[in-house]
Design a protein around this motif. Sequence first.
Motif, PDB file in Angstrom:
ATOM      1  N   THR A   3       0.845  -1.187   0.000  1.00  0.00           N
ATOM      2  CA  THR A   3       0.000   0.000   0.000  1.00  0.00           C
ATOM      3  C   THR A   3       0.883   1.241   0.000  1.00  0.00           C
ATOM      4  O   THR A   3       1.834   1.331   0.771  1.00  0.00           O
ATOM      5  N   SER A   4       0.536   2.186  -0.853  1.00  0.00           N
ATOM      6  CA  SER A   4       1.241   3.461  -0.886  1.00  0.00           C
ATOM      7  C   SER A   4       0.538   4.442   0.050  1.00  0.00           C
ATOM      8  O   SER A   4      -0.675   4.349   0.252  1.00  0.00           O
ATOM      9  N   TYR A   5       1.298   5.368   0.579  1.00  0.00           N
ATOM     10  CA  TYR A   5       0.763   6.350   1.507  1.00  0.00           C
ATOM     11  C   TYR A   5       1.191   7.752   1.091  1.00  0.00           C
ATOM     12  O   TYR A   5       2.223   7.925   0.459  1.00  0.00           O
ATOM     13  N   ILE A   6       0.375   8.730   1.486  1.00  0.00           N
ATOM     14  CA  ILE A   6       0.785  10.123   1.406  1.00  0.00           C
ATOM     15  C   ILE A   6       0.565  10.721   2.791  1.00  0.00           C
ATOM     16  O   ILE A   6      -0.272  10.232   3.560  1.00  0.00           O
ATOM     17  N   THR A   7       1.292  11.758   3.100  1.00  0.00           N
ATOM     18  CA  THR A   7       1.105  12.409   4.390  1.00  0.00           C
ATOM     19  C   THR A   7      -0.102  13.335   4.330  1.00  0.00           C
ATOM     20  O   THR A   7      -0.524  13.772   3.243  1.00  0.00           O
ATOM     21  N   VAL A   8      -0.640  13.634   5.500  1.00  0.00           N
ATOM     22  CA  VAL A   8      -1.739  14.603   5.570  1.00  0.00           C
ATOM     23  C   VAL A   8      -1.253  15.941   5.014  1.00  0.00           C
ATOM     24  O   VAL A   8      -1.992  16.618   4.293  1.00  0.00           O
ATOM     25  N   GLN A   9      -0.029  16.293   5.312  1.00  0.00           N
ATOM     26  CA  GLN A   9       0.545  17.545   4.811  1.00  0.00           C
ATOM     27  C   GLN A   9       0.556  17.574   3.275  1.00  0.00           C
ATOM     28  O   GLN A   9       0.191  18.580   2.672  1.00  0.00           O
ATOM     29  N   GLN A  10       0.949  16.475   2.644  1.00  0.00           N
ATOM     30  CA  GLN A  10       0.953  16.405   1.175  1.00  0.00           C
ATOM     31  C   GLN A  10      -0.463  16.529   0.625  1.00  0.00           C
ATOM     32  O   GLN A  10      -0.692  17.220  -0.369  1.00  0.00           O
ATOM     33  N   PHE A  11      -1.414  15.842   1.257  1.00  0.00           N
ATOM     34  CA  PHE A  11      -2.811  15.918   0.820  1.00  0.00           C
ATOM     35  C   PHE A  11      -3.298  17.366   0.891  1.00  0.00           C
ATOM     36  O   PHE A  11      -3.902  17.874  -0.057  1.00  0.00           O
ATOM     37  N   CYS A  12      -3.046  18.008   2.021  1.00  0.00           N
ATOM     38  CA  CYS A  12      -3.507  19.385   2.214  1.00  0.00           C
ATOM     39  C   CYS A  12      -2.849  20.347   1.230  1.00  0.00           C
ATOM     40  O   CYS A  12      -3.503  21.260   0.724  1.00  0.00           O
ATOM     41  N   GLN A  13      -1.594  20.134   0.971  1.00  0.00           N
ATOM     42  CA  GLN A  13      -0.893  20.989   0.014  1.00  0.00           C
ATOM     43  C   GLN A  13      -1.472  20.810  -1.387  1.00  0.00           C
ATOM     44  O   GLN A  13      -1.717  21.786  -2.100  1.00  0.00           O
ATOM     45  N   PHE A  14      -1.712  19.562  -1.781  1.00  0.00           N
ATOM     46  CA  PHE A  14      -2.238  19.290  -3.117  1.00  0.00           C
ATOM     47  C   PHE A  14      -3.647  19.862  -3.283  1.00  0.00           C
ATOM     48  O   PHE A  14      -3.980  20.425  -4.318  1.00  0.00           O
ATOM     49  N   TYR A  15      -4.495  19.703  -2.248  1.00  0.00           N
ATOM     50  CA  TYR A  15      -5.891  20.155  -2.333  1.00  0.00           C
ATOM     51  C   TYR A  15      -6.099  21.563  -1.786  1.00  0.00           C
ATOM     52  O   TYR A  15      -7.226  22.040  -1.735  1.00  0.00           O
ATOM     53  N   ASP A  16      -5.022  22.216  -1.392  1.00  0.00           N
ATOM     54  CA  ASP A  16      -5.072  23.590  -0.892  1.00  0.00           C
ATOM     55  C   ASP A  16      -6.132  23.738   0.209  1.00  0.00           C
ATOM     56  O   ASP A  16      -7.059  24.538   0.104  1.00  0.00           O
ATOM     57  N   CYS A  17      -5.992  22.909   1.232  1.00  0.00           N
ATOM     58  CA  CYS A  17      -6.929  22.953   2.355  1.00  0.00           C
ATOM     59  C   CYS A  17      -6.149  22.958   3.666  1.00  0.00           C
ATOM     60  O   CYS A  17      -4.956  22.679   3.695  1.00  0.00           O
TER      61      CYS A  17
END
Length: 100
Positions: A3-17
């Motif tokens: 399973t691949s993972y992303i950090t919450v920080q990466q998610f927030c940066q990508f979705y600008d939230c």
Amino acid sequence: MTTSYITVQQFCQFYDCETILVRELIDHGICQVRQDREILLIPEPEIPRLERALRLHLDLGVNAPGIDIILNLLDRLQSQQNSIEDFPIQPIEDHPNGEH
């Protein structure tokens, strides 16, 4: 299967939230995460669910408890739809006396 993972920080940066919003959704159980030390990791299969949750919040102003209810209902509908699609369909045979 890996399973691949992303950090919450990466998610927030990508979705600008805001990170606090995503953490609230996670704390409410809307998606499952893994914690590695102080870093929250989002499994790749959870990303679409978190994306839907984010859209419900940003586009419609739905709060975390409402998002949880909506996503659970959508999951149940999808499960029922899958059950219906898996149900074998048998053709209706004509009865000799014309009844169905």
